[in-house]
Design a protein around this motif. Structure first.
Motif, PDB file in Angstrom:
ATOM      1  N   MET A   1       0.854  -1.167   0.000  1.00  0.00           N
ATOM      2  CA  MET A   1       0.000   0.000   0.000  1.00  0.00           C
ATOM      3  C   MET A   1       0.904   1.236   0.000  1.00  0.00           C
ATOM      4  O   MET A   1       1.848   1.322   0.768  1.00  0.00           O
ATOM      5  CB  MET A   1      -0.881  -0.044   1.252  1.00  0.00           C
ATOM      6  CG  MET A   1      -2.070   0.868   1.168  1.00  0.00           C
ATOM      7  SD  MET A   1      -3.098   0.829   2.654  1.00  0.00           S
ATOM      8  CE  MET A   1      -4.232  -0.465   2.269  1.00  0.00           C
ATOM      9  N   ASP A   2       0.595   2.158  -0.838  1.00  0.00           N
ATOM     10  CA  ASP A   2       1.464   3.341  -0.887  1.00  0.00           C
ATOM     11  C   ASP A   2       1.059   4.373   0.165  1.00  0.00           C
ATOM     12  O   ASP A   2       0.010   4.274   0.805  1.00  0.00           O
ATOM     13  CB  ASP A   2       1.485   3.945  -2.287  1.00  0.00           C
ATOM     14  CG  ASP A   2       0.152   4.506  -2.720  1.00  0.00           C
ATOM     15  OD1 ASP A   2      -0.841   4.296  -1.995  1.00  0.00           O
ATOM     16  OD2 ASP A   2       0.102   5.169  -3.764  1.00  0.00           O
ATOM     17  N   ILE A   3       1.886   5.350   0.347  1.00  0.00           N
ATOM     18  CA  ILE A   3       1.706   6.349   1.400  1.00  0.00           C
ATOM     19  C   ILE A   3       0.428   7.164   1.191  1.00  0.00           C
ATOM     20  O   ILE A   3      -0.262   7.492   2.159  1.00  0.00           O
ATOM     21  CB  ILE A   3       2.945   7.265   1.477  1.00  0.00           C
ATOM     22  CG1 ILE A   3       4.129   6.443   1.963  1.00  0.00           C
ATOM     23  CG2 ILE A   3       2.697   8.447   2.387  1.00  0.00           C
ATOM     24  CD1 ILE A   3       5.415   7.196   2.074  1.00  0.00           C
ATOM     25  N   ALA A   4       0.079   7.475  -0.034  1.00  0.00           N
ATOM     26  CA  ALA A   4      -1.125   8.262  -0.304  1.00  0.00           C
ATOM     27  C   ALA A   4      -2.375   7.534   0.186  1.00  0.00           C
ATOM     28  O   ALA A   4      -3.263   8.139   0.803  1.00  0.00           O
ATOM     29  CB  ALA A   4      -1.231   8.567  -1.793  1.00  0.00           C
ATOM     30  N   ILE A   8      -4.930   8.763   3.140  1.00  0.00           N
ATOM     31  CA  ILE A   8      -6.363   8.923   2.894  1.00  0.00           C
ATOM     32  C   ILE A   8      -7.163   8.143   3.938  1.00  0.00           C
ATOM     33  O   ILE A   8      -8.147   8.655   4.491  1.00  0.00           O
ATOM     34  CB  ILE A   8      -6.734   8.472   1.459  1.00  0.00           C
ATOM     35  CG1 ILE A   8      -6.164   9.472   0.453  1.00  0.00           C
ATOM     36  CG2 ILE A   8      -8.237   8.326   1.296  1.00  0.00           C
ATOM     37  CD1 ILE A   8      -6.283   9.044  -0.984  1.00  0.00           C
ATOM     38  N   ILE A   9      -6.744   6.930   4.233  1.00  0.00           N
ATOM     39  CA  ILE A   9      -7.427   6.131   5.255  1.00  0.00           C
ATOM     40  C   ILE A   9      -7.315   6.798   6.615  1.00  0.00           C
ATOM     41  O   ILE A   9      -8.293   6.889   7.364  1.00  0.00           O
ATOM     42  CB  ILE A   9      -6.856   4.698   5.285  1.00  0.00           C
ATOM     43  CG1 ILE A   9      -7.232   3.974   3.995  1.00  0.00           C
ATOM     44  CG2 ILE A   9      -7.351   3.935   6.510  1.00  0.00           C
ATOM     45  CD1 ILE A   9      -6.547   2.634   3.810  1.00  0.00           C
ATOM     46  N   LEU A  10      -6.126   7.300   6.944  1.00  0.00           N
ATOM     47  CA  LEU A  10      -5.912   7.964   8.229  1.00  0.00           C
ATOM     48  C   LEU A  10      -6.786   9.198   8.365  1.00  0.00           C
ATOM     49  O   LEU A  10      -7.403   9.425   9.415  1.00  0.00           O
ATOM     50  CB  LEU A  10      -4.438   8.341   8.392  1.00  0.00           C
ATOM     51  CG  LEU A  10      -4.050   9.007   9.696  1.00  0.00           C
ATOM     52  CD1 LEU A  10      -4.344   8.097  10.873  1.00  0.00           C
ATOM     53  CD2 LEU A  10      -2.583   9.388   9.673  1.00  0.00           C
ATOM     54  N   VAL A  11      -6.882  10.005   7.325  1.00  0.00           N
ATOM     55  CA  VAL A  11      -7.729  11.198   7.346  1.00  0.00           C
ATOM     56  C   VAL A  11      -9.191  10.793   7.528  1.00  0.00           C
ATOM     57  O   VAL A  11      -9.929  11.406   8.304  1.00  0.00           O
ATOM     58  CB  VAL A  11      -7.529  12.044   6.065  1.00  0.00           C
ATOM     59  CG1 VAL A  11      -8.603  13.107   5.930  1.00  0.00           C
ATOM     60  CG2 VAL A  11      -6.150  12.669   6.054  1.00  0.00           C
ATOM     61  N   GLY A  12      -9.618   9.745   6.858  1.00  0.00           N
ATOM     62  CA  GLY A  12     -10.993   9.264   7.005  1.00  0.00           C
ATOM     63  C   GLY A  12     -11.292   8.819   8.424  1.00  0.00           C
ATOM     64  O   GLY A  12     -12.347   9.135   8.986  1.00  0.00           O
TER      65      GLY A  12
END
Length: 98
Positions: A1-4, A8-12
């Motif tokens: 899984m890439d950093i982007a 995105i998951i972390l922000v969600g």
């Protein structure tokens, strides 16, 4: 899984956690308002009750000793309310003791 994707998951997750926290705070504030209204109704009807209950006698004792901050802490621990709600309730209890 890439950093982007991770970002995105972390922000969600953070947005969801913030939303849930705000809803819980709103429910707690609403509960405090309902309890205050019930207290006013009980007072108006002249019904004698122990508004603190048996587990919160130490809050009264702390207030009588002039220890307001420890009383707020004890109230929070006993009820699970937030700081503002607990302070408001301790202020109300303190005014009843006068």
């Amino acid at each position: 899984m890439d950093i982007a994707a991770i970002l995105i998951i972390l922000v969600g997750v953070l947005i969801t956690a913030g939303t849930v926290e705000r809803k819980v705070d709103r429910v707690n504030r609403r509960t405090v308002r309902v309890e205050r209204k019930l207290d006013l109704i009980i007072e108006h009807l002249g019904i004698e009750t122990d508004t603190l209950g048996p587990g919160l006698d130490d809050v009264r004792a702390l207030l009588r000793d002039g220890k307001k901050i420890p009383a707020i802490k004890a109230y929070r621990e006993a009820t699970g309310l937030g700081l503002k709600e607990a302070k408001d309730e301790v202020d109300r209890i303190e005014s009843e003791l006068r």
